[in-house]
Every structure is written in structure tokens, then in C-alpha cells.
Design a protein around this motif. Structure first.
Motif, PDB file in Angstrom:
ATOM      1  N   ALA A  10      41.724  47.088  44.635  1.00 21.33           N
ATOM      2  CA  ALA A  10      41.362  46.375  45.856  1.00 21.33           C
ATOM      3  C   ALA A  10      42.558  46.208  46.766  1.00 21.33           C
ATOM      4  O   ALA A  10      42.463  46.356  47.978  1.00 21.33           O
ATOM      5  CB  ALA A  10      40.767  45.010  45.510  1.00 21.33           C
ATOM      6  N   THR A 495      36.228  48.979  49.156  1.00 24.17           N
ATOM      7  CA  THR A 495      37.104  49.464  48.097  1.00 24.17           C
ATOM      8  C   THR A 495      36.514  50.609  47.286  1.00 24.17           C
ATOM      9  O   THR A 495      37.246  51.276  46.563  1.00 24.17           O
ATOM     10  CB  THR A 495      37.456  48.329  47.124  1.00 24.17           C
ATOM     11  OG1 THR A 495      36.261  47.659  46.745  1.00 24.17           O
ATOM     12  CG2 THR A 495      38.391  47.337  47.768  1.00 24.17           C
ATOM     13  N   ALA A 571      40.850  53.060  50.763  1.00 22.14           N
ATOM     14  CA  ALA A 571      40.352  53.503  49.461  1.00 22.14           C
ATOM     15  C   ALA A 571      39.774  54.910  49.490  1.00 22.14           C
ATOM     16  O   ALA A 571      39.602  55.538  48.443  1.00 22.14           O
ATOM     17  CB  ALA A 571      39.295  52.524  48.937  1.00 22.14           C
TER      18      ALA A 571
END
Length: 689
Positions: A10, A495, A571
Motif C-alpha cells: 500500500a 493498490t 501500483a
């Protein structure tokens, strides 16, 4: 600070007891008024070098054109004979992107570039396998929405070597690639966009990028300690580099994609550079260009709802609304940078005509940014702009609620770049998130609450499921990260993306199963490459939980795979695509300019008293294993001028890289491996005794 598994994903950013020198400010007339800020900066810089894995740190604060705080902390050279000073240079990593952005905007001011005209107009040699590339504009390069896969960096990171290969072959490498998204669809961090922007500046201006930034930026701003690898900066003027397990000082790191991450500078020079963004220095960029750079470019495509965060792209900027300054009603711009060894952060408050820069050897841009934030906040308080500091934030202790069926259905496998994540949700509202790549790490636990989100027990992280207009489902993570003595940062981003079921033919499945667990060894990096120090191997591991995938990549054929993730921010950066092929019965793996050879082609080193290794005409490195009868023996290598070797133990730790150590002999470790690299045709004479 230390957490595990999903929390680490994260954050997804890339995070010696010496007294700080506490150098006095460049402008003495302003030092007294910022005495408290100077003291706080010195204390917190020392905290970085004492507690947060930072070898050395350098910082500076500018206020209305005057450098009012400046200092450094930590160790420099190994013997302690070269103290850190305000003129010690550091690599700025991706903070370099602000130079190429400013260069593009200067050409915009001159009417030579239009931000919304396709790049192909300016770079006739730019082509790709995907026809959509013709829609990429300069704006999309600077706001990370070009759709380029991310990072084509073969031979870009070298030890004290300014080889321009990565720059010179970049268009050729792009010509063999496709896009991962429609240009402009969403912003996801892309190094390649800025390497292409560097070439754009060169094509339009008719100058090499280094000469351009010196003529139009560093010289007029008095930035005498700002260089690129092409300037051949004196290594003795660079901050000392250290990285375990190697105990000595490392050679300087050269990043040869300059617009992406290859500029060296000092904290004082970086805050001088900031003056074009505060309006303190006129005539370099127009007010219109400076304003345009600070706009919320990220909102032009898919993005999570507004929340406190450190990421919200402008043109070049990582954030145009940096937390926590918005809580004080202050606009803040930021750009961070991380290479393997150097780290940096520049934070600018344009309406306050202030900026802070923090550069470091070791550590991370995240902690550098926190120090910059702290310096600015204390300076604002000392000036009376803010009355007091805001309390740190939290999502509060969660009150558990029962999740509805539609939330329970969001359980499954999610993907992020090089990661697959398992999400499990119980009927009583507990969510467990774990990394399938790290099965030994404990799962992160979250509690379902009445507002429809899951919150961590300590209240620092909030996770929700979002299905976007593209039909894809994402994990939306918001978090507050507090580091003792350094304050708090925030992050809000998608994420991971839910992976759809993907069936593949039996023939394809069999071809990939045969590769499961196999190692592939990198062979096309130059002999000075930083990569050899990091054990350049790739091991393929297929997971039963994710059939039809290799990590986050969809298997598309017996010899191909590609990541189809579409995740904005971080991400989904640097997606990969694998292509396997055979030559002379040997299997190779190609991935965005990097070439690997399969482990079966790696035989034992000759354990006789005398042998030799010759680099083939291809220039590819040659790998060997350490046979049992050679383990524990001393290997000596007579090296050519343009060659190197590296030796690794059973765990993959480099025990000797000749470029770093200068030592051409080593005791061979049991079950180890070694690699020889050099110019094509070069010969290494080897003896094992």
C-alpha cells in the motif's frame, strides 16, 4: 514504521551516530530569524542518520529568494577525511524530472512545442507497435498518462560510467513495444515518458539535454553544483555511498537517463531552482507555464475520490496538493526521487515564496520529504504564518459491522505490478489481505465498518472496493503513516486490481509449467552495471491460486505473457511482458530491453588451476555455477581493461563485484554462482587454487 505484507504494498513507494554539521545559512542576515527552524532541521536530520537508515542527509530552506537554513548530517567518506558540506553533491533521482518538465515548458513559451500536439510531430523517429502511440502528446508525457509501460532502463544504472546507451537506443527499444492503455486514459507513474520528453527537448531545441539545462536553468540561477553524468562530475565531490552487505564505500552511481533521474545537485542548488516555481525569478518560465505545471492533471483521467495524499500529479510534480499543507490552507508542490543509492525531495510553497530540499545517501525519498515538510512547517510557524501544528490524523478505532453480500463477493485475487494478493472476507466483517509472493508474512487484518470500508485495528489504514467505469474493481487504500520525530504523511491510491479468471489451453499450460521454479540470468548489462551487484536473476514461480497467470501477468501463449493491469498512481507502474524464445537449443527470456538466459545454460566454472573466459561477439555476460570441488578455493582473475566479474553465495548475496572492490580474487562460496561481463571478445584468465 515497520509493518508487513499488504501494508508495504500500500505504501508502495519505493521507504551512524554523527553530529550534524549545522552549517550556517548562505544569507546571514536571515539566519537569526530562523534560528529555531535551523535547530529543528539539524535535530531531525540527525534523527534521519541515527534512526532511519540514512547514511548522510543535506537540507536547505529558501524564503523569498534567500537561503535561510542549510545543513547536513551523517558520514561521507569511509575514513572521515572529507566532511560533508553545502557543496557536496547527491543524485536527485526522479526529482530530475522537474528539469525536463521545465525545459519542455520553456519551449512551450517560445512557441516551439504545443502541449496537446502529438509527439510524433516533433520526433519523426518515434514509433511503436501499437498505433495508439500517435495520440501521445507532450502533456501526457509530463502528467504520466501516455500509456507507456513504464521503465525501459537496460544499462541505465552504472558505477562511475556515463555510457549513453540507454538514451541512444531508447527510441529503438520503444519501437518494439505496445501501450498498456489509451493515451490520456489515466495517470500512472512512468519513467519512460520523461526519457522521451528529454529526447523531445533535444529534437526541438537542437541541443543535447545537458547543455540545454545548463544554458537556460543552472547558469542563470547560479546553480554551480548541479551536474549530469555527461559533465563527468568529480567523484570526490559526491556524497559517499554505502549499502549492506558491502562494508566499504561504493563507487558513484551514474544514472544515464538524465531527464528521468540522472541529475546531481545540492540542497541549496535545488531550492535555487525552486525560485522559477515561486515567481521569485522571472524570465526563465512564463507565469502561465508555472501555473499550468501546478494544475490537477491527474483528474483528467481515472483516479480515486479526493483524500489526503502525497500523490496527485501535475506536470512533472508528484503532488500539487501535498498533505498536510492543505490542512493549513497552503498549496504545496512536491517531487521526490529514488535511485538505488540516492534519494531526494523538493517541496515548494509557491504562494509563500518558500521551498525546502532534502537530499540523502541511503534512506528514502519518503523520509526526505517528511524532513522537508517539517522544516517548512517550523519556518511557517516561526514567521507567524501558522499559529500551531495540526494534530496527527487517524481513521479512528473501527466499530465492526456486518458486511452486505455485495461486499463479501469482492473477495478474491488481486494484482499489482509483480504482486498477487489474496483477499478473504468473513461474514462477521473481518478482512484478511495477504501477499501470495510472501506466504511467510502475516496477513493484514481489517474490520468492516458501517461506512462501507474496512479499517485497520489501529485506525491508520482504510480500504474500500471500487468498481470504476472501465468495469474493473480496485482496492482503494487510504493511510496515514506517522514516523516518530518526522511527522505524518498520507497516501490514497488504488493498490490492486481484481484479476479475472483466465483459462489457457493445455499446451500453453504445459509449456509454462515446465518453466516453473526455473531461474533466468541477466546477460545484456554492461560490466559496470549496478545490477550485477544486486544479483541479476529472475525466478519464475507459478501459483496454484492464480491459474493462467505468472504474478500479475496474463499468460497469452506458450512463450508470452503480459500485464493488463490498469491501475493509476503507483501500483500499476512498470508493468511487465515476457517473451521466451530459443536459439541454438537454449531458452532466453526478453523483457523490456533486458535479456536473460535459462539456468540450464549455466555450467560449472572450470576448477582447474588455469582456464579462461571469453566474452562472445554478442557481448553477453557469461554465468557459471561453483562446483563442489571448487567451493572454498581462491579464484584469481586477470582482468581486461573493460571487464568485470561478480560472485554470489547460495542466497544470491554478492560477495565480490570487482567494479566495487577492485579485488580480482575471491574465495568461491559453496553452491554459489559467478558472472563475467565485458566488451565483446575480451578475455579473462582464471585460476582456482
Amino acid at each position: 514504521m515497520r509493518k508487513t505484507g499488504f501494508w508495504m504494498l500500500a505504501v508502495a513507494l519505493v521507504l551512524t551516530m554523527l553530529v550534524p554539521t549545522g552549517t550556517t545559512a548562505t544569507d546571514q542576515s536571515h539566519t537569526h530569524s530562523f534560528a529555531k527552524t535551523q535547530k529543528v532541521a539539524a535535530e531531525k536530520a540527525k534523527l534521519l542518520t541515527d534512526t532511519y537508515n540514512t547514511t548522510s542527509v543535506q537540507y536547505a530552506l529558501i524564503d523569498h529568494g534567500k537561503i535561510v537554513v542549510s545543513g547536513q548530517s551523517g558520514r561521507n567518506d569511509e575514513k572521515g577525511k572529507k566532511p560533508l558540506t553545502a557543496k557536496t553533491m547527491y543524485g536527485t533521482g526522479s526529482t530530475s524530472k522537474m528539469f525536463v518538465t521545465a525545459a519542455v515548458m520553456k519551449l512551450v513559451d517560445e512557441g516551439k512545442i504545443d502541449l496537446d500536439t502529438p509527439v510524433v510531430k516533433y520526433i519523426p523517429g518515434f514509433t511503436m507497435k501499437d498505433k495508439r502511440y500517435k495520440k501521445i502528446t507532450p502533456r501526457m508525457l509530463l502528467n504520466h498518462s501516455s500509456g507507456l509501460y513504464g521503465s525501459t532502463l537496460a544499462n541505465a544504472f552504472l558505477f562511475e560510467d556515463n555510457d549513453t546507451y540507454a538514451h541512444d537506443t531508447f527510441l529503438e527499444q520503444l519501437a518494439d513495444q505496445k501501450l498498456k492503455a489509451d493515451p490520456g486514459e489515466y495517470s500512472v507513474y512512468s519513467n519512460d515518458g520523461f526519457t522521451l520528453a528529454e529526447i523531445l527537448v533535444e529534437k526541438v531545441s537542437g541541443m543535447d539535454f545537458t547543455s540545454y539545462i545548463h544554458r537556460y536553468f543552472t547558469k542563470p540561477l547560479g546553480m554551480s553544483n548541479t551536474k549530469t553524468p555527461l559533465d563527468r562530475p568529480n567523484p570526490s565531490k559526491m556524497a559517499g555511498l554505502y549499502y549492506p552487505p558491502y562494508k566499504g564505500q561504493l563507487p558513484n552511481e551514474s544514472v544515464n537517463v538524465i531527464g528521468t533521474g540522472g541529475i546531481y545537485s545540492t540542497a541549496e542548488d535545488m531550492v535555487r531552482f525552486s525560485q522559477i516555481f515561486t515567481g521569485q525569478v522571472k524570465g526563465i518560465l512564463s507565469d502561465e507555464s508555472v501555473t499550468a505545471m501546478g494544475q490537477e492533471e491527474y483528474k483528467k483521467g481515472m483516479w480515486p475520490e479526493d483524500a489526503d495524499t502525497s500523490f496527485g500529479y501535475g506536470l512533472g510534480w508528484d503532488s500539487v496538493n501535498l498533505f498536510p499543507f492543505g490542512d493549513y490552507g497552503i498549496k504545496a508542490l512536491s517531487k521526490g526521487g529514488d535511485t538505488v543509492l540516492y534519494h531526494a525531495s523538493l517541496v515548494v510553497l509557491p504562494e509563500q515564496n518558500m521551498a525546502a530540499a532534502v537530499l540523502s545517501s541511503g534512506g528514502a525519498s519518503t523520509t526526505d520529504q517528511l524532513l522537508a515538510n517539517e522544516i517548512l512547517l517550523h519556518a511557517l510557524k516561526e514567521k507567524g504564518v501558522i499559529a500551531d501544528f495540526k494534530p496527527e490524523k487517524s481513521y479512528g478505532k473501527p466499530v465492526q459491522a456486518d458486511p452486505p453480500e455485495e461486499v463479501l463477493n469482492q473477495a478474491g485475487i488481486y494484482g499489482a505490478t509483480n504482486q498477487t494478493i489474496q483477499v478473504e472476507i468473513s461474514k462477521d466483517g473481518e478482512m484478511s489481505v495477504s501477499s501470495l509472493q510472501m506466504p511467510d508474512y502475516p496477513a493484514e487484518k481489517y474490520v468492516y465498518t458501517a461506512d462501507g470500508s474496512f479499517i485497520s485495528p489501529d485506525g491508520s489504514i482504510k480500504v474500500s472496493f471500487v468498481t470504476e467505469e472501465n468495469g474493473r474493481t480496485y482496492l482503494w487504500t487510504r493511510l496515514y503513516l506517522s514516523l516518530p520525530g518526522l511527522g505524518q504523511t498520507a497516501l490514497s491510491h488504488y493498490t490492486a486490481e481484481k484479476l479475472e479468471a483466465h483459462d489457457i489451453p493445455e499446451e500453453t499450460a504445459a509449456a509454462w509449467k515446465e518453466r516453473d521454479g526455473k531461474k533466468y540470468y541477466l546477460i545484456n548489462e554492461k560490466y559496470t552495471s549496478v545490477t550485477y551487484w544486486l544479483m541479476p536473476t529472475l525466478q519464475l514461480n507459478l501459483l496454484e491460486e492464480v491459474p493462467g497467470y505468472v504474478m500479475d501477468q496474463k499468460i497469452t501463449g506458450p512463450h508470452t505473457s503480459v500485464s493488463e493491469l490498469q491501475i493509476p498512481t503507483m501500483a500499476g507502474r512498470d508493468n511487465q511482458a515476457y517473451n521466451f524464445f530459443k536459439k541454438n537449443g537454449i531458452e532466453y527470456l526478453e523483457a523490456f530491453g533486458s535479456l536473460f538466459v535459462r539456468e540450464e545454460a549455466v555450467g560449472p566454472i572450470d576448477s582447474g588451476k588455469k582456464s579462461s573466459v571469453t566474452i562472445p561477439a554478442s557481448g553477453h555476460a557469461k554465468w557459471f555455477t561453483v562446483p563442489e570441488k571448487a567451493a572454498g578455493k581462491r579464484m584469481k582473475v586477470k582482468m581486461p581493461a573493460k571487464g568485470s566479474f561478480a560472485v554470489y553465495d547460495e542466497k544470491g548475496t554478492c560477495v565480490n563485484f570487482s567494479v566495487i572492490s577492485g579485488d580480482h580474487q575471491v574465495v568461491l562460496p559453496e553452491k554459489g554462482t559467478l558472472v563475467f561481463a565485458g566488451k565483446a571478445g575480451s578475455k579473462m584468465k582464471v585460476s582456482v587454487k
